[in-house]
Write a protein that holds these residues in place. Structure first.
Motif, PDB file in Angstrom:
ATOM      1  N   GLU A 135      -9.340 111.908  24.082  1.00  0.00           N
ATOM      2  CA  GLU A 135      -8.619 112.847  24.945  1.00  0.00           C
ATOM      3  C   GLU A 135      -7.219 113.216  24.434  1.00  0.00           C
ATOM      4  O   GLU A 135      -6.881 114.410  24.404  1.00  0.00           O
ATOM      5  CB  GLU A 135      -8.516 112.300  26.378  1.00  0.00           C
ATOM      6  CG  GLU A 135      -9.824 112.262  27.120  1.00  0.00           C
ATOM      7  CD  GLU A 135     -10.566 110.963  26.934  1.00  0.00           C
ATOM      8  OE1 GLU A 135     -10.307 110.260  25.914  1.00  0.00           O
ATOM      9  OE2 GLU A 135     -11.414 110.640  27.778  1.00  0.00           O
ATOM     10  N   GLN A 139      -6.053 117.035  23.466  1.00  0.00           N
ATOM     11  CA  GLN A 139      -4.911 117.667  24.131  1.00  0.00           C
ATOM     12  C   GLN A 139      -3.907 118.189  23.100  1.00  0.00           C
ATOM     13  O   GLN A 139      -3.343 119.272  23.269  1.00  0.00           O
ATOM     14  CB  GLN A 139      -4.230 116.665  25.067  1.00  0.00           C
ATOM     15  CG  GLN A 139      -3.217 117.292  26.020  1.00  0.00           C
ATOM     16  CD  GLN A 139      -3.850 118.298  26.965  1.00  0.00           C
ATOM     17  OE1 GLN A 139      -4.816 117.996  27.657  1.00  0.00           O
ATOM     18  NE2 GLN A 139      -3.319 119.510  26.980  1.00  0.00           N
ATOM     19  N   ILE A 158      -9.379 117.319  31.010  1.00  0.00           N
ATOM     20  CA  ILE A 158      -8.805 118.336  30.123  1.00  0.00           C
ATOM     21  C   ILE A 158      -9.399 119.706  30.435  1.00  0.00           C
ATOM     22  O   ILE A 158     -10.621 119.866  30.496  1.00  0.00           O
ATOM     23  CB  ILE A 158      -9.051 117.985  28.639  1.00  0.00           C
ATOM     24  CG1 ILE A 158      -8.316 116.684  28.290  1.00  0.00           C
ATOM     25  CG2 ILE A 158      -8.578 119.115  27.731  1.00  0.00           C
ATOM     26  CD1 ILE A 158      -8.513 116.234  26.866  1.00  0.00           C
TER      27      ILE A 158
END
Length: 340
Positions: A135, A139, A158
């Motif tokens: 993650e 990002q 997300i």
């Protein structure tokens, strides 16, 4: 002695023109910069004569685009991923892009290293099947305004483009199919994973058995390569220690391959003693005796939507924060293994 590589500077000096003029012609900007057809042809003929090949890294730095998309999946040798890869390669080529393939083997550190390597090489975008814990890296890609599409699995925390299938609904319908064909005790064999597609498939199975007042029986197996024998031995042990199942639902096709071998070695007959369904249809299931019922993912449509989503981000700067989110339906192919 190795032949010296010819540079733009060498071409300019030989033809008695500026480096800028050569650069414009090489990058297809001759007409835009009002360079004569005669000069353009002269440069192009010389390039052919000397066998000049451009540095694509330098070219991508000048133009701001490499025309390369990274397709990063779990295992490129897996039939599902390989089929999608072939289909998007054709579509990418028609749109002027090339595809680089790589496998993460579900290893987060490897995925991070690959992403960093390709970022240095100035690729234009990423299509990624995310590994657990990826993650923060995903990002970062979004914050750097790189074109990004998640594939096969999504990350709820997300906000980005993704192409996935109806995992929960399909698992629910497949389990219900077993129940409607008389199964009262159904085992669900899945991968021990926090990935959303596996969680959704498990949820679909659990919802179906709960709504029909049946008990759930879930056996989770550590993610592994197909050639590893440990998982097969664990499945054998599970079936030996948990007798009485009249239905088995495999969450992936490679678990089904191992599970069917285990059932055969234990002398458990399909479908007479146990009915079987698997997620991810495979040509092998039509060759097996009996033929195996399986959930088929829409490969052609997945490939189309992946390219639609990535091109959406690549074709316009304004689309960087406008996301394409596709959840596609599957098809349950009912065959001999689950029928009465």
């Amino acid at each position: 002695m190795a032949k010296k590589k010819i540079s733009i500077k060498d071409i300019a000096r030989e033809l008695g023109i500026s480096i800028t003029t050569v650069s414009f012609i090489l990058n297809g900007k001759a007409k835009e910069k009002r360079i004569s057809d005669e000069m353009t042809k002269k440069v192009q003929n010389y390039i052919k004569e000397v066998g000049y090949t451009p540095s694509y890294l330098a070219q991508s730095l000048r133009l701001g685009k490499s025309k390369v998309i990274v397709f990063m999946i779990e295992d490129i040798s897996n039939q599902f991923f390989a089929s999608i890869a072939r289909m998007i390669e054709e579509r990418a080529y028609k749109n002027g892009y090339k595809i680089i393939y790589c496998s993460t083997e579900n290893d987060t550190e490897k995925a991070k290293e690959l992403i960093n390597t390709f970022k240095i090489r100035n690729v234009d975008g990423f299509i990624i099947t995310p590994t657990p814990g990826l993650e923060p890296t995903i990002q970062e890609l979004l914050e750097e305004d790189l074109a990004l599409v998640l594939f096969d699995r999504w990350v709820p925390s997300i906000n980005c483009s993704y192409v996935i299938v109806e995992n929960e609904k399909s698992a629910f319908e497949a389990t219900l199919h077993l129940i409607q064909n008389g199964c009262k005790k159904i085992a669900f064999l899945t991968v021990d994973s926090d990935q959303m597609q596996m969680k959704d498939r498990l949820q679909g199975y659990q919802k179906a058995v709960a709504e029909n007042n049946l008990s759930s029986s879930v056996f989770k197996i550590k993610f592994h390569n197909i050639d590893e024998k440990e998982a097969y031995l664990k499945i054998i042990e599970f079936f030996r220690n948990n007798q009485g199942f009249d239905g088995v639902f495999f969450a992936t096709n490679y678990l089904a391959f191992e599970g069917l071998q285990a059932l055969d070695n234990l002398g458990i007959k399909v479908p007479e003693e146990v009915k079987v369904v698997s997620f991810d249809d495979h040509y092998f299931f039509n060759l097996y005796k009996p033929k195996i019922s399986a959930i088929e993912q829409p490969l052609e449509i997945i490939a189309e939507k992946l390219m639609e989503a990535i091109l959406h981000h690549l074709d316009s700067n304004e689309s960087k924060h406008s996301f394409k989110k596709f959840i596609l339906p599957n098809k349950l192919n009912i065959r001999e293994s689950s029928s009465n």
